[in-house]
Design a protein around this motif. Structure first.
Motif, PDB file in Angstrom:
ATOM      1  N   VAL A   1     -76.327 -94.717   5.716  1.00  0.00           N
ATOM      2  CA  VAL A   1     -75.838 -95.856   6.491  1.00  0.00           C
ATOM      3  C   VAL A   1     -76.824 -97.000   6.280  1.00  0.00           C
ATOM      4  CG1 VAL A   1     -75.316 -96.725   8.795  1.00  0.00           C
ATOM      5  CG2 VAL A   1     -74.759 -94.354   8.202  1.00  0.00           C
ATOM      6  N   ARG A   2     -76.320 -98.137   5.746  1.00  0.00           N
ATOM      7  CA  ARG A   2     -77.214 -99.236   5.380  1.00  0.00           C
ATOM      8  C   ARG A   2     -76.620-100.576   5.799  1.00  0.00           C
ATOM      9  NH1 ARG A   2     -78.471 -96.535  -0.556  1.00  0.00           N
ATOM     10  NH2 ARG A   2     -79.950 -94.976   0.232  1.00  0.00           N
ATOM     11  N   PRO A   3     -77.301-101.281   6.729  1.00  0.00           N
ATOM     12  CA  PRO A   3     -78.556-100.894   7.373  1.00  0.00           C
ATOM     13  C   PRO A   3     -78.361 -99.741   8.343  1.00  0.00           C
ATOM     14  CG  PRO A   3     -77.684-102.880   8.381  1.00  0.00           C
ATOM     15  CD  PRO A   3     -76.824-102.595   7.192  1.00  0.00           C
ATOM     16  N   GLY A   4     -79.426 -98.975   8.544  1.00  0.00           N
ATOM     17  CA  GLY A   4     -79.359 -97.817   9.425  1.00  0.00           C
ATOM     18  C   GLY A   4     -79.398 -98.208  10.889  1.00  0.00           C
ATOM     19  N   PRO A   5     -79.106 -97.278  11.773  1.00  0.00           N
ATOM     20  CA  PRO A   5     -79.049 -97.587  13.202  1.00  0.00           C
ATOM     21  C   PRO A   5     -80.368 -98.073  13.780  1.00  0.00           C
ATOM     22  CG  PRO A   5     -78.907 -95.208  12.808  1.00  0.00           C
ATOM     23  CD  PRO A   5     -78.745 -95.876  11.493  1.00  0.00           C
ATOM     24  N   ASP A   6     -81.499 -97.566  13.268  1.00  0.00           N
ATOM     25  CA  ASP A   6     -82.788 -98.004  13.798  1.00  0.00           C
ATOM     26  C   ASP A   6     -83.045 -99.474  13.505  1.00  0.00           C
ATOM     27  OD1 ASP A   6     -83.300 -95.486  14.782  1.00  0.00           O
ATOM     28  OD2 ASP A   6     -84.509 -94.854  13.057  1.00  0.00           O
TER      29      ASP A   6
END
Length: 387
Positions: free
Chosen positions: A90-95
């Protein structure tokens, strides 16, 4: 040879233009869209209709995708973590993305890493807003109560929505009616709004586009000038370095737009973050060697990034907003004949007053000429200019 499949969540114009940028590379796109009429759903061949807020829908959609990216920031953070746990990149990731989803989280993190921000804090009710306003009163200034201030709901706002210009205690009640957290910020005395657009890949390569001036009308981006005219070279460099530093600190993969205030005393302050292609970067389609959309595709696939440098001394983007003149196609004859260098980008949307339905790009050596051409074309397409 097998080419990767990029899963794009959201069917708006950003997805449409990102898909367009992937076509020359042979990149396959799969789209999760709300309706078949959405801008990107009209042009992408592999479209899934569904609700991005439903985890089962997201999981079904992600099957067969090599990476997931977005044309908006509204997918629930916990759903993105579930996709990552399933082994889906997933990009950008959730963080990273949570900093574009939640303004309170964003402000806390930017403050932690030392990024310059307006004075701010979370507020719980109108009385707390008044206290926040009073905190900003200069020592010895007994004539001011600290208003006006800006109030923002921490999630869901865009294009001026979810933002209030509050002049008094009585004005401060409205934002709390929705029952969601509210962030208070000082009203910044700024000269203009700027945007620093950067792109970062998983392996850490990053590129920065020239800092642009973004002009707003009624809270909606109207005109973008690249590069920002008259911007001090040192301040421009600081803005680019700031955006690159934020991208690194937050672990952003893909395109990051850092919206900025240029203050009257020569500083820059971070206003907003967007982790996707952004309106302030639309000029790059025709004005840069590699567009923001092409570099976003490269980044999420961890390909080497393209050259962000401008092709011409000046490029201007003007949004085309809907008005009372729905037949924009008939205006092409005039616009194209008047300016053969004009680039028109339409989104396939029904024309509604105030709705973003497209944009135009112009470029050249003379800023006044480039500005006039862009504004004339956007106005003629909208119907506010008739000759």
């Amino acid at each position: 040879m097998t080419f990767p499949v990029v899963g794009m969540v959201g069917g708006g114009q950003l997805a449409r233009m990102t898909h367009e940028a992937g076509i020359p590379l042979g990149i396959k796109f799969k789209l999760l869209s709300d309706t078949p009429q959405d801008s990107a759903a009209q042009v992408v061949s592999d479209v899934v209709m569904g609700d991005y807020r439903d985890l089962d829908t997201l999981r079904d959609f992600a099957r067969g995708c090599d990476v997931i990216t977005f044309d908006h920031e509204h997918v629930p953070t916990e759903h993105l973590r579930a996709l990552e746990a399933d082994g889906i990149p997933v990009r950008p990731g959730p963080d990273a993305l949570v900093h574009a989803q939640d303004k309170g989280v964003m402000r806390a993190k930017l403050t932690q890493i030392g990024a310059p921000c307006p004075r701010h804090r979370m507020v719980k009710d109108p009385a707390d807003v008044a206290a926040f306003a009073a905190e900003g009163v200069a020592d010895g200034d007994s004539t001011s109560d600290g208003f006006p201030v800006i109030l923002k709901t921490v999630r869901g706002g865009y294009d001026g929505k979810g933002v209030w210009f509050v002049r008094s205690l009585e004005d401060a009640a409205e934002p709390f009616k929705a029952g969601v957290p509210v962030l208070a910020e000082e009203k910044v005395d700024f000269v203009r709004e700027l945007a620093a657009n950067v792109v970062r890949s998983p392996h850490g390569q990053a590129v920065a586009y020239p800092v642009v001036e973004s002009q707003q009308v009624d809270g909606v981006c109207d005109t973008v000038i690249a590069p920002a005219p008259g911007l001090d070279e040192d301040l421009a460099l600081r803005a680019e370095q700031l955006a690159l530093g934020i991208a690194k600190e937050l672990g952003v993969v893909g395109h990051l737009a850092v919206e900025l205030f240029e203050t009257r005393d020569g500083r820059i302050l971070v206003n907003e973050l967007a982790m996707r292609p952004h309106n302030s970067g639309h000029w790059t389609q025709d004005g840069a060697v590699t567009s923001q959309f092409a570099n976003h595709v490269r980044a999420v696939l961890d390909l080497p990034l393209g050259d962000p440098r401008p092709r011409a001394p000046w490029t201007v983007m003007c949004n085309v907003l809907g008005g009372d003149y729905p037949d924009m196609y008939s205006a092409y004859l005039h616009c194209m004949a008047r300016d053969p260098k004009l680039k028109i980008h339409m989104y396939g949307k029904d024309v509604k007053p105030g709705r973003k339905v497209g944009h135009v790009n112009t470029y050249g050596d003379d800023l006044d000429d480039v500005l006039e051409r862009a504004r004339h074309a956007a106005g003629y397409l909208r119907g506010t200019i008739t000759e």
